[in-house]
Write a protein that holds these residues in place. Structure first.
Motif, PDB file in Angstrom:
ATOM      1  N   ILE A  61      99.355 -49.496  30.689  1.00 24.49           N
ATOM      2  CA  ILE A  61     100.811 -49.398  30.517  1.00 24.49           C
ATOM      3  C   ILE A  61     101.193 -49.727  29.071  1.00 24.49           C
ATOM      4  CG2 ILE A  61     103.060 -50.292  31.280  1.00 24.49           C
ATOM      5  CD1 ILE A  61     101.958 -50.593  34.052  1.00 24.49           C
ATOM      6  N   ALA A  62     100.474 -50.675  28.467  1.00 29.65           N
ATOM      7  CA  ALA A  62     100.719 -50.973  27.050  1.00 29.65           C
ATOM      8  C   ALA A  62     100.400 -49.751  26.195  1.00 29.65           C
ATOM      9  CB  ALA A  62      99.883 -52.171  26.611  1.00 29.65           C
TER      10      ALA A  62
ATOM     11  N   PRO B 196      93.774 -50.893  35.115  1.00 29.35           N
ATOM     12  CA  PRO B 196      94.275 -52.119  34.489  1.00 29.35           C
ATOM     13  C   PRO B 196      95.680 -51.974  33.903  1.00 29.35           C
ATOM     14  CG  PRO B 196      92.664 -51.084  33.066  1.00 29.35           C
ATOM     15  CD  PRO B 196      92.743 -50.242  34.301  1.00 29.35           C
ATOM     16  N   LEU B 197      96.352 -53.099  33.812  1.00 30.53           N
ATOM     17  CA  LEU B 197      97.740 -53.137  33.337  1.00 30.53           C
ATOM     18  C   LEU B 197      97.853 -52.718  31.872  1.00 30.53           C
ATOM     19  CD1 LEU B 197     100.176 -53.937  34.995  1.00 30.53           C
ATOM     20  CD2 LEU B 197     100.071 -56.212  33.995  1.00 30.53           C
ATOM     21  N   ASP B 198      96.759 -52.880  31.101  1.00 22.30           N
ATOM     22  CA  ASP B 198      96.896 -52.537  29.680  1.00 22.30           C
ATOM     23  C   ASP B 198      97.008 -51.037  29.446  1.00 22.30           C
ATOM     24  OD1 ASP B 198      94.323 -52.297  30.388  1.00 22.30           O
ATOM     25  OD2 ASP B 198      93.451 -53.404  28.736  1.00 22.30           O
TER      26      ASP B 198
ATOM     27  N   ASP C   9      87.662 -44.933  33.178  1.00 22.89           N
ATOM     28  CA  ASP C   9      88.305 -45.883  34.097  1.00 22.89           C
ATOM     29  C   ASP C   9      89.713 -45.413  34.446  1.00 22.89           C
ATOM     30  OD1 ASP C   9      86.141 -47.483  34.163  1.00 22.89           O
ATOM     31  OD2 ASP C   9      86.938 -49.057  32.842  1.00 22.89           O
TER      32      ASP C   9
ATOM     33  N   ASP D 191      86.725 -46.444  28.809  1.00 28.71           N
ATOM     34  CA  ASP D 191      88.119 -46.724  29.150  1.00 28.71           C
ATOM     35  C   ASP D 191      88.816 -45.472  29.671  1.00 28.71           C
ATOM     36  OD1 ASP D 191      87.735 -49.301  28.441  1.00 28.71           O
ATOM     37  OD2 ASP D 191      88.873 -49.235  26.559  1.00 28.71           O
TER      38      ASP D 191
ATOM     39  N   GLY E  84     102.571 -56.777  37.525  1.00 26.87           N
ATOM     40  CA  GLY E  84     101.157 -56.703  37.880  1.00 26.87           C
ATOM     41  C   GLY E  84     100.892 -56.472  39.361  1.00 26.87           C
TER      42      GLY E  84
ATOM     43  N   ALA F 137      97.158 -54.994  41.267  1.00 22.50           N
ATOM     44  CA  ALA F 137      96.583 -55.792  42.349  1.00 22.50           C
ATOM     45  C   ALA F 137      96.285 -54.950  43.587  1.00 22.50           C
ATOM     46  CB  ALA F 137      97.519 -56.946  42.700  1.00 22.50           C
TER      47      ALA F 137
END
Ligand code: SF4
Ligand code: FES
Lengths: 246, 220
Positions: A233-234, A229-231, A155, A152, A218, A222
């Protein structure tokens, strides 16, 4: 292939700028998008015109210098592809292509399609580092890292700082970029000591630069050439809220 | 709380409060299917909750205060984030094509505004009875049944539009709240998105059942 280009021309930061139409003939489908612009620029120079300014460096999708909004999509409609790696075979012969610079207040236009992305550098300077003695590289196995975390982190680390996420975001937010940088460090042991202060410093800098807030649309993921990936941001939000909770 | 991330957290938490309220509100509404008395008893029970420990309407008043505070904070954060977003993109694109799937994300601000307007109407109709044919003094169930009378089909239509809007708002909003609070793991994203969709669907059906049943004469 013959193409019609509508390109944003702006002679300098204080110029208003406008769309200008050009015809480009005999484009090979094997050319990259930038090579196609090179062909047009050579002609403009021969005709005594000002060539279209655009950023580029590696032309192999790894440096993050190139980037323009092509037909309304940052880096063009080809997924996970930088502008320099986009090839003309993805366009129809006779097509009209609209080309604009990244649009965001923190990314002011320098000239034509070139924008100043030093706001990203200042976000990195605010906290995108680890304060450990940086001698020679240690042995790869000297600090154990879980395989999932290593993957991760890697990435997230593939972010090349191109700014397409900002360009695509309806809020002009730099959350995906900042989150990628924060996630990449906060998943690794070396990043732990500054994990929470880093998130706060970088998010505050992002705000200070005038980027918008994230509404989780999102659009960034894209268009991201690296598919961040968007997570991430989480992950950033979680680290940031911890900084403010304590 | 002043940073963009802080405001997002405010939106997430106040949103969660309102969603929780909506779930209870929906369950309460469904009481109408057990008869007018059941519904009236429920409305009465809401006001006498915790009596005699606390005076009449204590709990309800507290709930109302929390809700008003949530609505105000939610709107404040939304407006200031929208203004920040506007300033971040002063020059618009000549051409712009959305690449993310899901239109719900793009109607959040418009949807929020529609819902706010609807809430005003809804309170005037069924809480204060100002625009309700039976008025404030009628029993809750009478107000409800008269409000959605077939002759007032347009009221039902307003409710249908508004409730669907709420559903769309929550389809993005619920998932988004988890993301904002950092509770989304790589593996949980799908589940959360599905859950948000499911919850929105249940709320839409649960809220539309009573008015539609009354307008079409199923509940008299
Ligand atoms: S997150 Fe993706 S789109 Fe944004 S700067 Fe990094 S590589 Fe570019
Ligand atoms: S020029 Fe380096 S990524 Fe495109």
């Amino acid at each position: 292939m013959n193409l019609t280009l509508r390109v944003w021309r702006q002679s300098g930061p204080s110029d208003d700028g406008r769309m200008v139409t050009y015809q480009v003939e005999d484009v090979s489908p094997d050319m990259s998008f930038l090579e196609m612009l090179d062909v047009l620029n050579e002609r403009l120079i021969l005709e005594g015109d000002d060539p279209i300014a655009f950023d580029h460096d590696c032309r192999e999708g790894i440096c993050g210098m190139c980037g323009m909004v092509i037909n309304g999509v940052a880096h063009g409609e080809q997924r996970a592809t930088t502008t320099c790696q986009l090839h003309m075979r993805h366009f129809e012969d006779g097509a009209t292509i609209t080309i604009e610079p990244w649009r965001a207040a923190p990314f002011p236009v320098v000239k034509d399609l070139v924008v100043d992305r030093s706001a990203f550098d200042r976000i990195i300077q605010a906290g995108g580092f680890v304060s450990v003695p940086a001698g020679s590289a240690p042995d790869a196995h000297s600090i154990p890292v879980r395989k999932e975390d290593a993957d991760d982190a890697f990435d997230a680390a593939t972010c090349i700082g191109c700014g397409a996420c900002v360009a695509a975001c309806p809020n002009g937010s730099a959350s995906l970029f900042t989150a990628a940088k924060i996630t990449h460090l906060s998943l690794l042991p070396q990043g732990q000591p500054e994990r929470v202060s880093r998130a706060k410093a970088m998010v505050d800098q992002m705000d200070a630069e005038g980027f918008g807030g994230c509404t989780n649309t999102g659009e960034c993921t894209a268009v991201c050439p690296k598919g961040i990936p968007l997570d991430t941001i989480a992950q950033m939000n979680s680290d940031y809220l911890k900084a403010n909770g304590k | 709380m002043g940073s963009s991330n802080g405001k997002k957290a405010v939106m997430a938490v106040t949103g969660a409060v309102m969603v929780l309220f909506l779930v209870l509100h929906m369950l309460g509404n469904l009481k109408i299917f057990f008869g007018r008395d059941s519904f009236n008893d429920y409305a009465h029970a809401l006001r006498t909750l915790l009596e005699p420990l606390a005076p009449y309407r204590t709990v309800l008043t507290i709930v109302e205060i929390v809700l008003v505070a949530s609505v105000v904070l939610h709107m404040w954060a939304a407006i200031s984030l929208a203004r920040r977003a506007g300033k971040a993109r002063p020059v618009k694109y000549v051409a712009k094509k959305s690449q993310a799937s899901g239109y719900t994300t793009h109607i959040m601000r418009f949807g929020g505004l529609t819902i706010a307007l609807f809430v005003v109407w809804h309170l005037l109709d069924l809480t204060f009875g100002v625009v309700n044919p039976k008025g404030f003094d009628a029993a809750p169930a009478d107000r409800m049944v008269a409000g959605f009378d077939p002759s007032r089909w347009w009221v039902t239509l307003i409710y249908v539009v508004a409730v669907v809007m709420v559903g769309l708002h929550l389809r993005h909003g619920v998932w988004s709240a988890f993301q904002t609070l950092g509770w989304v793991g790589r593996t949980r994203t799908r589940t959360l998105r599905l859950g948000a969709g499911l919850l929105s669907g249940v709320l839409v059906v649960g809220f539309l059942a009573p008015p539609l049943a009354i307008t079409f004469g199923v509940v008299q």
